[in-house]
Motif scaffolding. Structure first.
Motif, PDB file in Angstrom:
ATOM      1  N   MET A  94     -52.772  36.612  -0.331  1.00  0.00           N
ATOM      2  CA  MET A  94     -53.998  36.571  -0.459  1.00  0.00           C
ATOM      3  C   MET A  94     -54.824  37.371  -1.386  1.00  0.00           C
ATOM      4  O   MET A  94     -56.004  38.129  -1.296  1.00  0.00           O
ATOM      5  N   GLY A  95     -54.201  37.273  -2.624  1.00  0.00           N
ATOM      6  CA  GLY A  95     -54.918  37.863  -3.788  1.00  0.00           C
ATOM      7  C   GLY A  95     -54.716  39.508  -3.742  1.00  0.00           C
ATOM      8  O   GLY A  95     -55.052  40.250  -4.835  1.00  0.00           O
ATOM      9  N   GLU A  96     -53.777  40.179  -3.002  1.00  0.00           N
ATOM     10  CA  GLU A  96     -53.797  41.585  -2.947  1.00  0.00           C
ATOM     11  C   GLU A  96     -52.127  41.882  -3.004  1.00  0.00           C
ATOM     12  O   GLU A  96     -51.375  40.955  -2.647  1.00  0.00           O
ATOM     13  N   GLU A  97     -51.921  43.077  -3.469  1.00  0.00           N
ATOM     14  CA  GLU A  97     -50.344  43.397  -3.400  1.00  0.00           C
ATOM     15  C   GLU A  97     -49.976  44.099  -2.237  1.00  0.00           C
ATOM     16  O   GLU A  97     -50.703  45.004  -1.726  1.00  0.00           O
TER      17      GLU A  97
ATOM     18  N   GLU B 122     -57.921  49.881   9.307  1.00  0.00           N
ATOM     19  CA  GLU B 122     -58.828  50.293  10.343  1.00  0.00           C
ATOM     20  C   GLU B 122     -59.815  48.932  10.530  1.00  0.00           C
ATOM     21  O   GLU B 122     -60.456  48.477  11.527  1.00  0.00           O
ATOM     22  N   LYS B 123     -60.037  48.049   9.506  1.00  0.00           N
ATOM     23  CA  LYS B 123     -60.921  46.742   9.567  1.00  0.00           C
ATOM     24  C   LYS B 123     -60.232  45.980  10.404  1.00  0.00           C
ATOM     25  O   LYS B 123     -60.696  45.031  11.077  1.00  0.00           O
TER      26      LYS B 123
ATOM     27  N   ILE C 134     -60.467  37.318   5.853  1.00  0.00           N
ATOM     28  CA  ILE C 134     -59.587  36.114   5.539  1.00  0.00           C
ATOM     29  C   ILE C 134     -58.354  36.122   6.288  1.00  0.00           C
ATOM     30  O   ILE C 134     -58.028  34.966   6.676  1.00  0.00           O
ATOM     31  N   TRP C 135     -57.852  37.100   6.717  1.00  0.00           N
ATOM     32  CA  TRP C 135     -56.515  37.411   7.685  1.00  0.00           C
ATOM     33  C   TRP C 135     -56.877  36.772   8.938  1.00  0.00           C
ATOM     34  O   TRP C 135     -56.455  35.901   9.740  1.00  0.00           O
TER      35      TRP C 135
ATOM     36  N   TYR D 124     -54.641  45.381   3.248  1.00  0.00           N
ATOM     37  CA  TYR D 124     -55.080  44.652   4.544  1.00  0.00           C
ATOM     38  C   TYR D 124     -56.228  44.848   4.881  1.00  0.00           C
ATOM     39  O   TYR D 124     -57.184  43.924   5.442  1.00  0.00           O
ATOM     40  N   ASN D 125     -57.055  46.222   4.617  1.00  0.00           N
ATOM     41  CA  ASN D 125     -58.289  46.213   4.763  1.00  0.00           C
ATOM     42  C   ASN D 125     -59.119  45.369   4.042  1.00  0.00           C
ATOM     43  O   ASN D 125     -60.354  44.565   4.421  1.00  0.00           O
TER      44      ASN D 125
END
Length: 196
Positions: free
Chosen positions: A148-151, A68-69, A12-13, A6-7
């Motif tokens: 979005m390209g992450e697991e 955190e982001k 993009i999120w 998520y960070n």
């Protein structure tokens, strides 16, 4: 895994979610609450559109997220009547109690072995007569999926177990919708409960 993912996708999120719609179920949830009611948004992400919508309806929103982001972006928007905190749900401690608790697309990220621990904690945080609205997976088990390209990691327990856990912690299921679809979105299970 999920915090790091998520960070990585926070910007993009934010771009994607800020132009997204607020589910009718969340609109209905907000209408059940009185002006200045306190709401806890578990897994609030960047605060939009959900926390922003709730605040616009005169509700006092506390949003928590372990990324955190995501919280940095949420705080930067300075949405009135909101506070955003970096916290894992299981580490979150407060003397406050809430009139509504929302967990939209967050409970299914929690570890399978901790799923049963959600409901006693939520019940402690919820005022008598308060509402709990959450999404959940509809199959017992755990898995990972890319977004979005992450697991990302997901888990769920049986809906019968959810009902039993809610009832054991003084909450009554008002509505349980399996295979919920709205516009271009899909949730395996949506649950609305009320603390007795």
């Amino acid at each position: 895994m999920n915090r790091e993912s998520y960070n990585k996708i926070a910007e993009i999120w934010a771009e994607h979610r800020h132009s997204s719609f607020v589910s009718q179920i969340i609109v209905d949830f907000a209408e059940k609450l009185s002006l200045n009611a306190k709401v806890l948004d578990i897994g609030c992400g960047t605060g939009m559109p959900v926390a922003g919508y709730l605040a616009s309806k005169g509700l006092l929103v506390t949003g928590i997220d372990f990324a955190e982001k995501m919280i940095e972006i949420a705080q930067s928007q300075q949405i009135p009547q909101t506070q955003f905190l970096v916290s894992d749900f299981f580490d979150f401690e407060t003397k406050e109690t809430f009139d509504g608790i929302l967990a939209w697309d967050s409970f299914f990220h929690f570890p399978k072995e901790k799923q049963a621990m959600i409901y006693p904690k939520v019940a402690r945080l919820l005022n008598s007569g308060g509402y709990l609205l959450f999404t959940h997976g509809d199959d017992d088990g755990e898995h990972t999926n890319p977004m979005m390209g992450e697991e990302f990691y997901y888990s769920a327990i049986l809906k019968e177990d959810i009902i039993q856990l809610l009832e054991a912690n003084g909450c009554e299921v008002i509505d349980m919708i399996k295979d919920y679809r709205e516009k271009d979105t899909h949730r395996g299970l949506v649950v609305l409960a009320q603390k007795k």
